[in-house]
Design an enzyme around this catalytic site. Structure first.
Site, PDB file in Angstrom:
ATOM      1  N   ASP A  62       0.836  -1.182   0.030  1.00  0.00           N
ATOM      2  CA  ASP A  62      -0.053   0.092  -0.065  1.00  0.00           C
ATOM      3  C   ASP A  62       0.890   1.158  -0.114  1.00  0.00           C
ATOM      4  OD1 ASP A  62      -1.704   2.070   0.732  1.00  0.00           O
ATOM      5  OD2 ASP A  62      -2.501   1.124   2.608  1.00  0.00           O
ATOM      6  N   THR A 137      -4.736  14.089 -13.834  1.00  0.00           N
ATOM      7  CA  THR A 137      -5.743  14.362 -14.687  1.00  0.00           C
ATOM      8  C   THR A 137      -6.379  15.558 -15.243  1.00  0.00           C
ATOM      9  OG1 THR A 137      -8.219  13.571 -14.856  1.00  0.00           O
ATOM     10  CG2 THR A 137      -7.196  14.255 -12.536  1.00  0.00           C
ATOM     11  N   ASP A 138      -6.976  15.868 -16.220  1.00  0.00           N
ATOM     12  CA  ASP A 138      -7.524  17.048 -16.674  1.00  0.00           C
ATOM     13  C   ASP A 138      -8.810  17.330 -15.799  1.00  0.00           C
ATOM     14  OD1 ASP A 138      -9.502  15.153 -17.466  1.00  0.00           O
ATOM     15  OD2 ASP A 138      -9.452  15.776 -19.665  1.00  0.00           O
ATOM     16  N   GLU A 139      -9.177  16.538 -14.939  1.00  0.00           N
ATOM     17  CA  GLU A 139     -10.226  16.775 -14.160  1.00  0.00           C
ATOM     18  C   GLU A 139     -10.031  17.789 -13.017  1.00  0.00           C
ATOM     19  OE1 GLU A 139     -12.910  13.900 -12.835  1.00  0.00           O
ATOM     20  OE2 GLU A 139     -12.718  12.767 -14.804  1.00  0.00           O
ATOM     21  N   TYR A 163     -13.145  12.919  -6.372  1.00  0.00           N
ATOM     22  CA  TYR A 163     -11.999  12.268  -6.989  1.00  0.00           C
ATOM     23  C   TYR A 163     -11.232  13.612  -7.549  1.00  0.00           C
ATOM     24  CZ  TYR A 163      -9.285  10.793 -11.048  1.00  0.00           C
ATOM     25  OH  TYR A 163      -8.249  10.468 -12.036  1.00  0.00           O
ATOM     26  N   LYS A 167      -6.968  14.266  -6.581  1.00  0.00           N
ATOM     27  CA  LYS A 167      -6.073  14.500  -7.402  1.00  0.00           C
ATOM     28  C   LYS A 167      -5.572  16.035  -7.534  1.00  0.00           C
ATOM     29  CE  LYS A 167      -4.765  11.814  -9.862  1.00  0.00           C
ATOM     30  NZ  LYS A 167      -3.756  10.736  -9.521  1.00  0.00           N
TER      31      LYS A 167
HETATM   32  P1  NAD Z   1      -7.292   2.183 -11.783  1.00  0.00           P
HETATM   33  O1  NAD Z   1      -8.079   2.481 -11.045  1.00  0.00           O
HETATM   34  O2  NAD Z   1      -7.454   1.344 -13.223  1.00  0.00           O
HETATM   35  O3  NAD Z   1      -5.840   1.414 -11.300  1.00  0.00           O
HETATM   36  C1  NAD Z   1      -5.597   1.734 -10.088  1.00  0.00           C
HETATM   37  C2  NAD Z   1      -4.305   1.111  -9.576  1.00  0.00           C
HETATM   38  O4  NAD Z   1      -3.818   1.595  -8.484  1.00  0.00           O
HETATM   39  C3  NAD Z   1      -4.888  -0.388  -9.271  1.00  0.00           C
HETATM   40  O5  NAD Z   1      -3.869  -1.374  -9.771  1.00  0.00           O
HETATM   41  C4  NAD Z   1      -4.916  -0.385  -7.713  1.00  0.00           C
HETATM   42  O6  NAD Z   1      -4.898  -1.609  -7.194  1.00  0.00           O
HETATM   43  C5  NAD Z   1      -3.684   0.716  -7.388  1.00  0.00           C
HETATM   44  N1  NAD Z   1      -4.107   1.105  -6.156  1.00  0.00           N
HETATM   45  C6  NAD Z   1      -5.035   1.721  -5.591  1.00  0.00           C
HETATM   46  N2  NAD Z   1      -4.844   2.090  -4.374  1.00  0.00           N
HETATM   47  C7  NAD Z   1      -3.487   1.897  -3.832  1.00  0.00           C
HETATM   48  C8  NAD Z   1      -2.799   1.858  -2.883  1.00  0.00           C
HETATM   49  N3  NAD Z   1      -3.381   2.599  -1.611  1.00  0.00           N
HETATM   50  N4  NAD Z   1      -1.597   1.548  -2.865  1.00  0.00           N
HETATM   51  C9  NAD Z   1      -1.053   0.984  -4.062  1.00  0.00           C
HETATM   52  N5  NAD Z   1      -1.637   0.713  -5.178  1.00  0.00           N
HETATM   53  C10 NAD Z   1      -2.966   1.280  -4.987  1.00  0.00           C
HETATM   54  O7  NAD Z   1      -6.705   3.570 -12.519  1.00  0.00           O
HETATM   55  P2  NAD Z   1      -6.334   4.051 -13.950  1.00  0.00           P
HETATM   56  O8  NAD Z   1      -7.387   4.462 -14.624  1.00  0.00           O
HETATM   57  O9  NAD Z   1      -5.310   3.314 -14.680  1.00  0.00           O
HETATM   58  O10 NAD Z   1      -5.598   5.444 -13.644  1.00  0.00           O
HETATM   59  C11 NAD Z   1      -4.209   5.479 -13.162  1.00  0.00           C
HETATM   60  C12 NAD Z   1      -3.895   6.944 -12.837  1.00  0.00           C
HETATM   61  O11 NAD Z   1      -4.008   7.870 -13.754  1.00  0.00           O
HETATM   62  C13 NAD Z   1      -4.584   7.557 -11.483  1.00  0.00           C
HETATM   63  O12 NAD Z   1      -3.653   8.264 -10.860  1.00  0.00           O
HETATM   64  C14 NAD Z   1      -5.539   8.497 -12.435  1.00  0.00           C
HETATM   65  O13 NAD Z   1      -5.910   9.462 -11.491  1.00  0.00           O
HETATM   66  C15 NAD Z   1      -4.777   8.927 -13.579  1.00  0.00           C
HETATM   67  N6  NAD Z   1      -5.673   9.310 -14.633  1.00  0.00           N
HETATM   68  C16 NAD Z   1      -6.584   8.330 -15.375  1.00  0.00           C
HETATM   69  C17 NAD Z   1      -7.238   8.512 -16.394  1.00  0.00           C
HETATM   70  C18 NAD Z   1      -8.025   7.637 -17.066  1.00  0.00           C
HETATM   71  O14 NAD Z   1      -8.673   8.170 -17.922  1.00  0.00           O
HETATM   72  N7  NAD Z   1      -8.256   6.366 -16.629  1.00  0.00           N
HETATM   73  C19 NAD Z   1      -7.009   9.858 -17.092  1.00  0.00           C
HETATM   74  C20 NAD Z   1      -6.052  10.718 -16.528  1.00  0.00           C
HETATM   75  C21 NAD Z   1      -5.280  10.482 -15.496  1.00  0.00           C
HETATM   76  O1  DAU Z   2     -10.748  12.878 -17.690  1.00  0.00           O
HETATM   77  C1  DAU Z   2      -9.642  12.114 -17.099  1.00  0.00           C
HETATM   78  C2  DAU Z   2     -10.557  11.143 -16.318  1.00  0.00           C
HETATM   79  O2  DAU Z   2     -11.314  10.304 -17.088  1.00  0.00           O
HETATM   80  C3  DAU Z   2      -9.919  10.371 -15.277  1.00  0.00           C
HETATM   81  O3  DAU Z   2      -9.041  11.284 -14.395  1.00  0.00           O
HETATM   82  C4  DAU Z   2     -10.676   9.315 -14.381  1.00  0.00           C
HETATM   83  O4  DAU Z   2      -9.692   8.427 -13.586  1.00  0.00           O
HETATM   84  C5  DAU Z   2     -11.449   8.329 -15.315  1.00  0.00           C
HETATM   85  O5  DAU Z   2     -12.286   7.592 -14.828  1.00  0.00           O
HETATM   86  C6  DAU Z   2     -12.322   9.241 -16.319  1.00  0.00           C
HETATM   87  O6  DAU Z   2     -13.341  10.095 -15.780  1.00  0.00           O
HETATM   88  P1  DAU Z   2     -14.648  10.247 -16.385  1.00  0.00           P
HETATM   89  O7  DAU Z   2     -15.747  10.648 -15.208  1.00  0.00           O
HETATM   90  O8  DAU Z   2     -14.569  11.198 -17.464  1.00  0.00           O
HETATM   91  O9  DAU Z   2     -15.018   8.814 -17.127  1.00  0.00           O
HETATM   92  P2  DAU Z   2     -16.191   7.895 -17.000  1.00  0.00           P
HETATM   93  O10 DAU Z   2     -15.716   6.668 -17.960  1.00  0.00           O
HETATM   94  O11 DAU Z   2     -16.381   7.465 -15.550  1.00  0.00           O
HETATM   95  O12 DAU Z   2     -17.352   8.691 -17.694  1.00  0.00           O
HETATM   96  C7  DAU Z   2     -17.045   9.212 -19.078  1.00  0.00           C
HETATM   97  C8  DAU Z   2     -18.241   9.821 -19.448  1.00  0.00           C
HETATM   98  O13 DAU Z   2     -19.406   9.089 -19.328  1.00  0.00           O
HETATM   99  C9  DAU Z   2     -18.625  10.911 -18.319  1.00  0.00           C
HETATM  100  O14 DAU Z   2     -19.438  12.164 -18.571  1.00  0.00           O
HETATM  101  C10 DAU Z   2     -19.865   9.922 -17.660  1.00  0.00           C
HETATM  102  C11 DAU Z   2     -20.383   9.386 -18.694  1.00  0.00           C
HETATM  103  N1  DAU Z   2     -21.100   7.946 -18.382  1.00  0.00           N
HETATM  104  C12 DAU Z   2     -20.124   7.216 -17.668  1.00  0.00           C
HETATM  105  C13 DAU Z   2     -20.677   5.911 -17.079  1.00  0.00           C
HETATM  106  C14 DAU Z   2     -19.997   5.060 -16.181  1.00  0.00           C
HETATM  107  C15 DAU Z   2     -22.143   7.579 -18.628  1.00  0.00           C
HETATM  108  O15 DAU Z   2     -23.050   8.375 -19.133  1.00  0.00           O
HETATM  109  N2  DAU Z   2     -22.891   6.364 -18.163  1.00  0.00           N
HETATM  110  C16 DAU Z   2     -21.800   5.644 -17.380  1.00  0.00           C
HETATM  111  O16 DAU Z   2     -22.452   4.132 -17.037  1.00  0.00           O
END
Ligand code: NAD
Ligand code: DAU
Length: 357
Positions: A62, A137-139, A163, A167
């Site tokens: 962790d 993230t862009d969020e 979230y 971040k």
């Molecule tokens: P994910 O949820 O798929 O994976 C997260 C990983 O972190 C998992 O393997 C989980 O087991 C591990 N984890 C969680 N808590 C932990 C802890 N306390 N110690 C060690 N490991 C831990 O996430 P993702 O979508 O792969 O995102 C990865 C990173 O990129 C995140 O920091 C997220 O904010 C960022 N990000 C994601 C997106 C996206 O679209 N998915 C976009 C921009 C930035």
């Molecule tokens: O922008 C970067 C972010 O993108 C990352 O930082 C986050 O970790 C990642 O989860 C993602 O966030 P979003 O909230 O944009 O992703 P999500 O796939 O959850 O949703 C994408 C869009 O679709 C959002 O406008 C919500 C909508 N949505 C999502 C789900 C799960 C739906 O309409 N229906 C759904 O069931």
């Protein structure tokens, strides 16, 4: 392990596992992969490198556990930390924000503190070579109106979900560690990723699975929210580029130059599924589209100005959305065992709670 080893946190998650696979395919240095294996972490994502113990070591820990982090840094002496580990799903952060503060804020703080202690003891040459790359993230920038210019690195932070706020807090801690202690940090802020190994709580894999299974495809609100979609391999390549050539203390926006409304995404997936799976239980798949209650605080639009990373570091996304989404759908269609494995007990509970429609 070689001295040039890097430490990846969260390398069993979606982007982290793609990064580990991409790194090992392109670089010589070994990877130590620290992951706590929450519901989102899956060692099956790393099957391709499981046998290669000289280049990939998995450590179950962790990031909040400072003793384990300190021991790991001393044992493997990485020359960089690439920090992905986080709670990443906006909807879960609305139901249970505690885990987001714990891992994203306190966990990043713990990692920064241990990285700082480790870095302070290095000799000058090692100190200069060390990097702490924080994946964000862009969020953190909040929500745009339809005619607003895209987010730049200088756009003020205005996070709207627990979230995004967690971040944003972690980004600010990373910034402070650079300015106060001189820790050599880099931060990347990426738009929405899609591709293989994404947990099917997120929009794109959820739509693919529901289309395959003939289940309602939930679209929040009016479906007009806009995201900028980036193929995960392009994100991984951008992170490698920033790690190699990014300027210390700087942040870099990463995006796909690919803004689309959610409904457009869902309709395109349904169209490709009609072509690839004409015998599914419900076709045309678009019949499954179901408008559901909106996400509270749902950001309307994200868009990224990526000219800084393009101009200064020469990175550009390679994949178009049309090719990337087809590859992604084909990947899910050929990975039934992966789907079965990740959609077991706790996944079903989450779906029942979130989509009781
Ligand atoms: P994910 O949820 O798929 O994976 C997260 C990983 O972190 C998992 O393997 C989980 O087991 C591990 N984890 C969680 N808590 C932990 C802890 N306390 N110690 C060690 N490991 C831990 O996430 P993702 O979508 O792969 O995102 C990865 C990173 O990129 C995140 O920091 C997220 O904010 C960022 N990000 C994601 C997106 C996206 O679209 N998915 C976009 C921009 C930035
Ligand atoms: O922008 C970067 C972010 O993108 C990352 O930082 C986050 O970790 C990642 O989860 C993602 O966030 P979003 O909230 O944009 O992703 P999500 O796939 O959850 O949703 C994408 C869009 O679709 C959002 O406008 C919500 C909508 N949505 C999502 C789900 C799960 C739906 O309409 N229906 C759904 O069931």
């Amino acid at each position: 392990m070689a001295q040039r080893t890097i430490l990846v946190t969260g390398g069993a998650g979606f982007i982290g596992s793609n990064f580990v696979l991409e790194w090992l395919a392109n670089e010589d240095a070994a990877v130590v992969n620290l992951d706590w294996l929450t519901y989102a972490g899956n060692l099956h994502n790393l099957k391709g490198v499981n046998g290669d113990t000289t280049r990939h070591r998995f450590v179950h820990a962790d990031i909040c556990d400072r003793k384990s982090v300190a021991e790991l840094l001393q044992r493997y002496r990485p020359r960089a930390i690439v920090h992905f580990a986080a709670e990443s799903h906006v909807d879960r952060s609305i139901h249970a924000p505690d885990d987001f503060v714990r891992t994203n804020v306190n966990g990043t703080f713990a990692l920064l503190e241990e990285a700082r202690a480790y870095w302070m003891e290095m000799n000058r040459e090692e100190k200069e070579a060390f990097r702490f790359l924080h994946v964000s993230t862009d969020e953190v920038y909040g929500s745009l109106g339809p005619n607003d210019p895209p987010f730049e690195e200088t756009t003020p932070y205005a996070p709207n979900s627990p979230y995004a706020a967690s971040k944003a807090a972690s980004d600010l801690l990373v910034r402070a560690y650079y300015h106060t202690y001189g820790l050599p940090t880099l931060t990347t802020n990426s738009s929405n990723n899609y591709g293989p190994y994404q947990f099917p709580e997120k929009l794109i894999p959820l739509v693919i699975l529901h289309a395959m299974q003939g289940k309602p495809i939930p679209v929040y609100g009016d479906g007009q929210n806009v995201r900028d979609w980036l193929f995960v391999d392009d994100h991984c390549a951008a992170i490698r580029t920033v790690l190699a050539r990014g300027k210390l203390g700087e942040t870099y926006n990463i995006g796909g130059r690919n803004e689309k409304q959610n409904l457009q995404i869902v309709q395109l997936i349904c169209k490709i599924m009609d072509e690839l799976r004409p015998n599914d239980p419900v076709t045309p798949h678009a019949q499954l589209i179901t408008f559901v209650t909106d996400r509270p605080g749902h950001d309307r639009r994200y868009a990224m100005n990526t000219s800084k990373i393009e101009r200064e570091l020469g990175w550009r996304p390679k994949e178009t959305f049309e090719t990337g989404i087809r590859k992604t759908i084909e990947w899910y269609l050929s990975r039934q065992s992966w789907i079965d494995e990740v959609t077991s007990g706790s996944y079903r509970q989450w779906m029942a709670k979130q989509y009781s429609m």
